[in-house]
Scaffold this active site. Structure first.
Site, PDB file in Angstrom:
ATOM      1  CB  CYS A   1      79.160  47.901  39.529  1.00 28.29           C
ATOM      2  SG  CYS A   1      79.029  46.455  38.472  1.00 28.29           S
TER       3      CYS A   1
ATOM      4  NE  ARG B   1      79.565  49.217  45.448  1.00 27.77           N
ATOM      5  CZ  ARG B   1      78.728  48.736  46.326  1.00 27.77           C
ATOM      6  NH1 ARG B   1      79.017  48.781  47.604  1.00 27.77           N
ATOM      7  NH2 ARG B   1      77.587  48.202  45.945  1.00 27.77           N
TER       8      ARG B   1
ATOM      9  CD1 TRP C   1      83.758  41.513  40.224  1.00 22.07           C
ATOM     10  CD2 TRP C   1      81.609  40.927  40.402  1.00 22.07           C
ATOM     11  NE1 TRP C   1      83.705  40.193  40.597  1.00 22.07           N
ATOM     12  CE2 TRP C   1      82.403  39.802  40.714  1.00 22.07           C
ATOM     13  CE3 TRP C   1      80.222  40.799  40.460  1.00 22.07           C
ATOM     14  CZ2 TRP C   1      81.867  38.578  41.064  1.00 22.07           C
ATOM     15  CZ3 TRP C   1      79.677  39.583  40.813  1.00 22.07           C
ATOM     16  CH2 TRP C   1      80.494  38.482  41.117  1.00 22.07           C
TER      17      TRP C   1
ATOM     18  CG  ASN D   1      75.593  47.690  41.914  1.00 31.14           C
ATOM     19  OD1 ASN D   1      76.013  46.590  41.546  1.00 31.14           O
ATOM     20  ND2 ASN D   1      75.516  48.040  43.182  1.00 31.14           N
ATOM     21  N   GLY D   2      73.899  45.831  39.328  1.00 32.23           N
ATOM     22  CA  GLY D   2      72.854  44.807  39.458  1.00 32.23           C
ATOM     23  C   GLY D   2      72.772  43.982  38.192  1.00 32.23           C
TER      24      GLY D   2
ATOM     25  CD  GLU E   1      87.445  34.748  58.144  1.00 34.07           C
ATOM     26  OE1 GLU E   1      86.650  34.100  57.445  1.00 34.07           O
ATOM     27  OE2 GLU E   1      87.781  35.914  57.865  1.00 34.07           O
TER      28      GLU E   1
ATOM     29  CE  LYS F   1      89.461  36.273  55.445  1.00 35.72           C
ATOM     30  NZ  LYS F   1      88.387  37.187  55.307  1.00 35.72           N
TER      31      LYS F   1
ATOM     32  CD  GLU G   1      88.272  35.984  51.036  1.00 35.52           C
ATOM     33  OE1 GLU G   1      87.155  36.289  50.625  1.00 35.52           O
ATOM     34  OE2 GLU G   1      88.711  36.356  52.149  1.00 35.52           O
TER      35      GLU G   1
ATOM     36  CG  HIS H   1      85.998  10.278  60.835  1.00 29.23           C
ATOM     37  ND1 HIS H   1      85.657   9.047  61.339  1.00 29.23           N
ATOM     38  CD2 HIS H   1      86.094  11.110  61.905  1.00 29.23           C
ATOM     39  CE1 HIS H   1      85.534   9.131  62.664  1.00 29.23           C
ATOM     40  NE2 HIS H   1      85.805  10.382  63.035  1.00 29.23           N
TER      41      HIS H   1
ATOM     42  CE  LYS I   1      84.487  44.947  52.328  1.00 25.21           C
ATOM     43  NZ  LYS I   1      85.343  44.039  53.106  1.00 25.21           N
TER      44      LYS I   1
HETATM   45  O1  M6R Z   1      79.040  41.837  53.212  1.00 26.08           O
HETATM   46  P1  M6R Z   1      78.902  40.453  53.754  1.00 26.08           P
HETATM   47  O2  M6R Z   1      79.546  40.291  55.096  1.00 26.08           O
HETATM   48  O3  M6R Z   1      77.505  39.943  53.760  1.00 26.08           O
HETATM   49  O4  M6R Z   1      79.722  39.531  52.746  1.00 26.08           O
HETATM   50  C1  M6R Z   1      79.714  38.146  52.904  1.00 26.08           C
HETATM   51  C2  M6R Z   1      80.802  37.491  52.107  1.00 26.08           C
HETATM   52  O5  M6R Z   1      80.628  37.694  50.741  1.00 26.08           O
HETATM   53  C3  M6R Z   1      82.189  38.002  52.510  1.00 26.08           C
HETATM   54  O6  M6R Z   1      82.425  37.781  53.859  1.00 26.08           O
HETATM   55  C4  M6R Z   1      83.275  37.281  51.693  1.00 26.08           C
HETATM   56  O7  M6R Z   1      83.370  35.948  52.066  1.00 26.08           O
HETATM   57  C5  M6R Z   1      84.601  38.003  51.808  1.00 26.08           C
HETATM   58  N1  M6R Z   1      85.332  37.759  50.615  1.00 26.08           N
HETATM   59  C6  M6R Z   1      85.396  37.577  53.000  1.00 26.08           C
HETATM   60  O8  M6R Z   1      86.693  38.048  53.045  1.00 26.08           O
END
Ligand code: M6R
Length: 589
Positions: free
Chosen positions: A2, A28, A73, A99-100, A466, A470, A473, A489, A584
């Site tokens: 958060c 966040r 969040w 936050n937590g 990756e 993208k 997400e 396979h 994030k």
């Molecule tokens: O802050 P971090 O790089 O440790 O975060 C790791 C992942 O949570 C972060 O890369 C996540 O996969 C993102 N959604 C990627 O776009």
């Protein structure tokens, strides 16, 4: 995770500052948001809470020089107005944001209920407000807040506003908090972006530290001893403009286009640390690479960089590392990769490796993070604030940093730096060449696909992973990446007439031939092949040309994925900066 923002000081617009600051921290968490404001000349807290994103919200808040705010969040309790923060005690004089996760909140709640406290939400956070209220019967505000915080289990950061005492108090253990030191005004936030415009002087709280903010001063405390601490003020070198959209419609697209600059900048960073680390690696230290999500794909790519330098490195998703941590010892270097430096799974893995005496190197973007503090060596990647939830520029800067490290291990540090530096020019040139129109054309072709499959080999395999992430997400479209060798396979059974398959390639001859023949196998089963590569081929039904950067071609190949995710997202009506369900950085287990 958060977002927390607080203000105390000379301005009468403290509530507006907090409101605007929350917009900067929306990445966040964006399930709901809220503020508690102590209006001028009144001790009655004004609390405002809303479901949804704060982004375009407008609100009329009273003038105030003390205010706290939160963007949520959800973890405990659904997304409702009553579960949004701040939470108040029974007297409504204390407001708490958090936050937590308070892991023992049920026990505390049961006890407090027995003592007559009335709860208005389903959250773990609300117990904090009532617990402090209970303790205030026998102790001072500072003691009550600090001892409450110490009684909470889990990773937490809290911020408490006492309207009667005109004081803001905050504590951290495992979740980030940073204090901004202005002129007769003080700020508190989960990261520096809300107060960058006001001050660059920052104090990053460490675990088990607390802070008391009053109008005319701020004091820091060790939560264990309860004693005051001397602290080090850091000057943050992020620019205000870095945290603004600068004419772009979304942070995501701005951050994608910043990459020529941010990647090439890494060539100037961390020279000394890279030298030291590469010496240790050359002397035979075992290399382990850790990260989550995008950072784990960076770790995977770095495995290949190190292999090319003659080093056997091993990468893990940090969330799967614990069974293997027992093999760490003083001869291991763990390279932990993270944008935020606050990802719980990564921190847990690193702590475990540290217990086993491994040396820790952190490749991290956000300054002052927990990971940085745990590490023996830190390599800041200097990509600047990454506001979009989806990681782009931090990832390519991490990749570039690991390329520099592996080049140095190979004894080719200068050449590595030269290559990374030259990416600025080559990527800019490529961007100028009508890239937007071409991506939009490709996005239109793929807009209604049910599934997109990707293939790549060696460095272009993590690139494909990756790329697929993208798309998932940002556009919520199902996309899946495979090592091209894996296809026959089993995976190939997924292919039907018209299934879009994206092949990522660079110009290395042998690999190129293998991937093209895998693409041909897909095409023979009806797949539509989109080649993302520096060269065209008869196998491709559609070619997206990327610049030929030899082993670094994976970078523009991935950028195609970032852009495609963005434009697919726009076409499918998503919010590219804030995809649903994501935060994030995932600061909870
Ligand atoms: O802050 P971090 O790089 O440790 O975060 C790791 C992942 O949570 C972060 O890369 C996540 O996969 C993102 N959604 C990627 O776009």
């Amino acid at each position: 995770m958060c977002g927390i923002v607080a203000y105390i000081g000379k301005s009468k617009n403290g509530s507006q500052f907090v409101f605007q600051g929350l917009k900067k921290l929306e990445y966040r968490g964006y399930d709901s948001w809220g503020l508690a404001v102590k209006p001028l000349r009144s001790q009655v807290l004004k609390v405002e809470k809303h479901i949804g994103k704060i982004g375009q919200a407008k609100t009329k808040l009273p003038l105030s020089s003390i205010a706290i705010g939160h963007t949520r969040w959800a973890t405990h309790g659904g997304v409702t107005n009553s579960n949004a923060h701040p939470h108040l005690d029974c007297s409504r004089k204390l407001a708490v944001i958090h936050n937590g996760i308070v892991e023992n909140y049920q026990e505390i709640k049961t006890e407090l209920k027995k003592k007559g406290h009335q709860f208005r939400s389903e959250t773990d956070t609300e117990v904090i407000a009532h617990f402090i209220e209970e303790k205030l019967k026998t102790m001072s505000l500072r003691k009550a807040v600090f001892s409450t915080f110490k009684a909470l289990s889990g990773s937490n950061a809290i911020c408490v506003l006492d309207s009667k005492k005109e004081t803001i108090l905050a504590c951290r253990d495992g979740s980030p908090l940073v204090v901004g030191i202005g002129k007769d005004e003080y700020f508190l936030a989960s990261d520096v972006t809300p107060f960058l415009k006001k001050t660059k002087k920052a104090v990053f709280l460490k675990d088990r530290e607390g802070v008391v903010l009053k109008r005319h001063g701020v004091s820091f405390f060790n939560l264990q001893t309860g004693k005051k601490k001397r602290i080090k003020v850091k000057i943050v070198n992020w620019e205000v403009e870095d945290a603004q959209k600068g004419g772009y419609s979304h942070f995501l697209i701005k951050e994608i286009f910043e990459q020529p600059k941010t990647i090439s900048k890494t060539a100037e960073l961390n020279r000394e640390v890279i030298k030291k680390l590469s010496l240790k690696i050359k002397k035979g230290k075992k290399v382990i690479l850790l990260g989550c999500g995008t950072a784990s794909y960076c770790a995977k790519a770095a495995e290949y960089f190190f292999a090319h330098a003659g080093i056997e490195a091993q990468s893990y998703g940090a969330y799967e590392f614990l069974p293997f941590a027992r093999f760490c010892n003083s001869k291991t270097i763990v390279i932990a990769i993270s944008q935020s430096g606050e990802t719980a799974d990564t921190l847990i893995a690193v702590k475990k490796a540290k217990q086993k005496k491994a040396l820790i190197a952190a490749i991290v973007n956000a300054p002052g993070s927990t990971l940085e503090r745990l590490a023996d060596f830190t390599l800041p990647v200097g990509a600047g604030p990454e506001i979009a939830v989806v990681s782009t520029k931090a990832f390519t800067s991490q990749l570039a940093t690991l390329y520099l490290l592996s080049s140095s291990v190979k004894g080719k540090g200068d050449l590595g730096r030269k290559k990374i530096k030259s990416l600025d020019k080559s990527l800019r040139l490529w961007f100028k060449n009508g890239i937007k129109e071409k991506i939009i054309k490709l996005a239109k072709m793929l807009l209604d696909a049910n599934d997109i499959y990707l293939i790549g080999k060696h460095l272009n395999y993590p690139a494909a992973l990756e790329f697929a992430l993208k798309i998932k997400e940002t556009s919520y479209l199902h996309s899946e990446a495979f090592a091209s060798g894996e296809l026959k396979h089993g995976v190939i059974s997924l292919i039907q007439k018209g299934t879009p398959c994206i092949a990522l390639l660079d110009s290395q001859k042998k690999i190129k031939e293998e991937v093209l023949s895998s693409a041909m196998e897909l095409k023979s089963r009806g797949a539509k092949i989109i080649g993302v590569a520096p060269f065209n081929s008869l196998v491709f039904d559609y070619h997206f040309k990327t610049p030929d950067l030899k082993e670094l071609t994976l970078i523009p190949n991935i950028i195609v994925g970032q852009l495609l995710g963005y434009y697919l997202g726009l076409g499918r009506g998503t919010d590219p900066d804030k995809p649903r369900n994501l935060a994030k950085s995932v600061t909870v287990k």
